[in-house]
Design an enzyme around this catalytic site. Structure first.
Site, mmCIF file in Angstrom:
data_model
loop_
_atom_site.group_PDB
_atom_site.id
_atom_site.type_symbol
_atom_site.label_atom_id
_atom_site.label_comp_id
_atom_site.label_asym_id
_atom_site.label_seq_id
_atom_site.Cartn_x
_atom_site.Cartn_y
_atom_site.Cartn_z
ATOM 1 N N LYS A 198 7.300 0.606 7.207
ATOM 2 C CA LYS A 198 7.033 1.834 6.458
ATOM 3 C C LYS A 198 8.331 2.356 5.849
ATOM 4 O O LYS A 198 9.379 2.308 6.479
ATOM 5 C CB LYS A 198 6.465 2.928 7.371
ATOM 6 C CG LYS A 198 5.141 2.585 8.003
ATOM 7 C CD LYS A 198 4.668 3.714 8.921
ATOM 8 C CE LYS A 198 3.370 3.342 9.617
ATOM 9 N NZ LYS A 198 2.909 4.415 10.509
ATOM 10 N N GLN A 244 0.850 -1.191 0.000
ATOM 11 C CA GLN A 244 0.000 0.000 0.000
ATOM 12 C C GLN A 244 0.882 1.236 0.000
ATOM 13 O O GLN A 244 1.940 1.251 0.622
ATOM 14 C CB GLN A 244 -0.867 -0.027 1.268
ATOM 15 C CG GLN A 244 -1.830 1.099 1.435
ATOM 16 C CD GLN A 244 -2.725 0.869 2.655
ATOM 17 O OE1 GLN A 244 -3.341 -0.166 2.786
ATOM 18 N NE2 GLN A 244 -2.768 1.837 3.537
ATOM 19 N N HIS A 284 2.073 6.546 15.574
ATOM 20 C CA HIS A 284 1.178 5.472 15.160
ATOM 21 C C HIS A 284 1.931 4.182 14.866
ATOM 22 O O HIS A 284 3.062 4.201 14.396
ATOM 23 C CB HIS A 284 0.413 5.888 13.899
ATOM 24 C CG HIS A 284 -0.348 7.154 14.051
ATOM 25 N ND1 HIS A 284 -0.469 8.071 13.037
ATOM 26 C CD2 HIS A 284 -1.033 7.678 15.093
ATOM 27 C CE1 HIS A 284 -1.197 9.097 13.446
ATOM 28 N NE2 HIS A 284 -1.544 8.880 14.697
ATOM 29 N N TYR A 294 4.258 7.561 1.767
ATOM 30 C CA TYR A 294 4.511 6.370 2.573
ATOM 31 C C TYR A 294 4.348 5.126 1.708
ATOM 32 O O TYR A 294 3.324 4.979 1.040
ATOM 33 C CB TYR A 294 3.485 6.223 3.697
ATOM 34 C CG TYR A 294 3.304 7.381 4.625
ATOM 35 C CD1 TYR A 294 3.809 7.341 5.923
ATOM 36 C CD2 TYR A 294 2.574 8.505 4.250
ATOM 37 C CE1 TYR A 294 3.613 8.391 6.799
ATOM 38 C CE2 TYR A 294 2.375 9.566 5.121
ATOM 39 C CZ TYR A 294 2.890 9.494 6.390
ATOM 40 O OH TYR A 294 2.689 10.531 7.272
ATOM 41 N N ASN A 314 0.603 5.536 0.574
ATOM 42 C CA ASN A 314 -0.249 6.596 1.114
ATOM 43 C C ASN A 314 0.452 7.930 0.957
ATOM 44 O O ASN A 314 1.685 7.995 0.890
ATOM 45 C CB ASN A 314 -0.523 6.372 2.608
ATOM 46 C CG ASN A 314 -1.154 5.034 2.876
ATOM 47 O OD1 ASN A 314 -2.041 4.597 2.175
ATOM 48 N ND2 ASN A 314 -0.679 4.352 3.908
ATOM 49 N N ARG A 364 1.781 14.623 13.564
ATOM 50 C CA ARG A 364 1.043 13.410 13.195
ATOM 51 C C ARG A 364 1.732 12.253 13.913
ATOM 52 O O ARG A 364 2.932 12.072 13.796
ATOM 53 C CB ARG A 364 1.094 13.169 11.682
ATOM 54 C CG ARG A 364 0.304 14.169 10.863
ATOM 55 C CD ARG A 364 0.425 13.835 9.371
ATOM 56 N NE ARG A 364 -0.356 14.725 8.557
ATOM 57 C CZ ARG A 364 -1.611 14.490 8.145
ATOM 58 N NH1 ARG A 364 -2.206 13.365 8.493
ATOM 59 N NH2 ARG A 364 -2.250 15.367 7.400
#
Length: 176
Positions: free
Chosen positions: A72, A46, A62, A132, A48, A59
């Site tokens: 990541k 994925q 996480h 990302y 982002n 931010r």
């Protein structure tokens, strides 16, 4: 590419190696073979992008828990960020320690964040965009976070906080 290990096992600062000529430059920003030679996950499932309008916005921090842990690869494609990796792996020699670097659209550097580590950032300029690549997909049931300013970690951000989402601000003190 140049892979520089950080003090957190499995976390790397990655730099491109531009080949320049009269047109500008060309550089590889990802090569599965080179990543695998460093023992890094190359199964990105994925991608982002985040856009943040205001300087000083935070931010994170996480992460996702098993079985949905994430790797990541983070790069700033517009503006500048102070990017933070926090080791939340109890078995790690750097458990609850953090590293940070400045990623900018101009330095083309990337941070590789291994599973079990939390990720967060603070924007250093207005109108910042971050790209990302994720090994694993987002699963809300596995999503977790810790506060960037939890005293258990001692993370220092370079600017006063201008914006932070309620969720990121309201995480309880570390229970790990």
């Amino acid at each position: 590419m140049k892979f520089t290990p950080t003090k957190i096992p499995g976390a790397y600062l990655i730099e491109i190696e531009p080949i320049t000529d009269e047109r500008g430059f060309f550089a590889r920003s990802f090569c599965a073979d080179e990543f695998q030679q460093h023992g890094l996950n190359t199964n990105f499932a994925q991608c982002n992008v985040s856009f943040t309008a205001r300087q000083g916005t935070i931010r994170g921090m996480h992460y996702q828990v098993a079985p949905d842990t994430e790797t990541k690869l983070v790069r700033c494609t517009r503006g500048a960020i102070y990017d933070v990796i926090l080791d939340l792996r109890p078995e790690s020699p750097t458990f609850k320690q953090w590293v940070a670097t400045e990623l900018t659209a101009d330095n083309y550097q990337m941070f590789y964040i291994p599973p079990g580590c939390a990720h967060g950032l603070q924007t250093l300029v207005d109108d910042t965009e971050v790209f990302y690549q994720m090994a694993g997909v987002y699963n809300a049931d596995s999503a977790r976070g810790v506060r960037w300013n939890d005293p258990a970690f001692g993370i220092k951000m370079p600017l006063p906080v201008s914006v932070i989402h309620d969720r990121d601000h309201e995480y309880p003190d570390c229970m790990i």
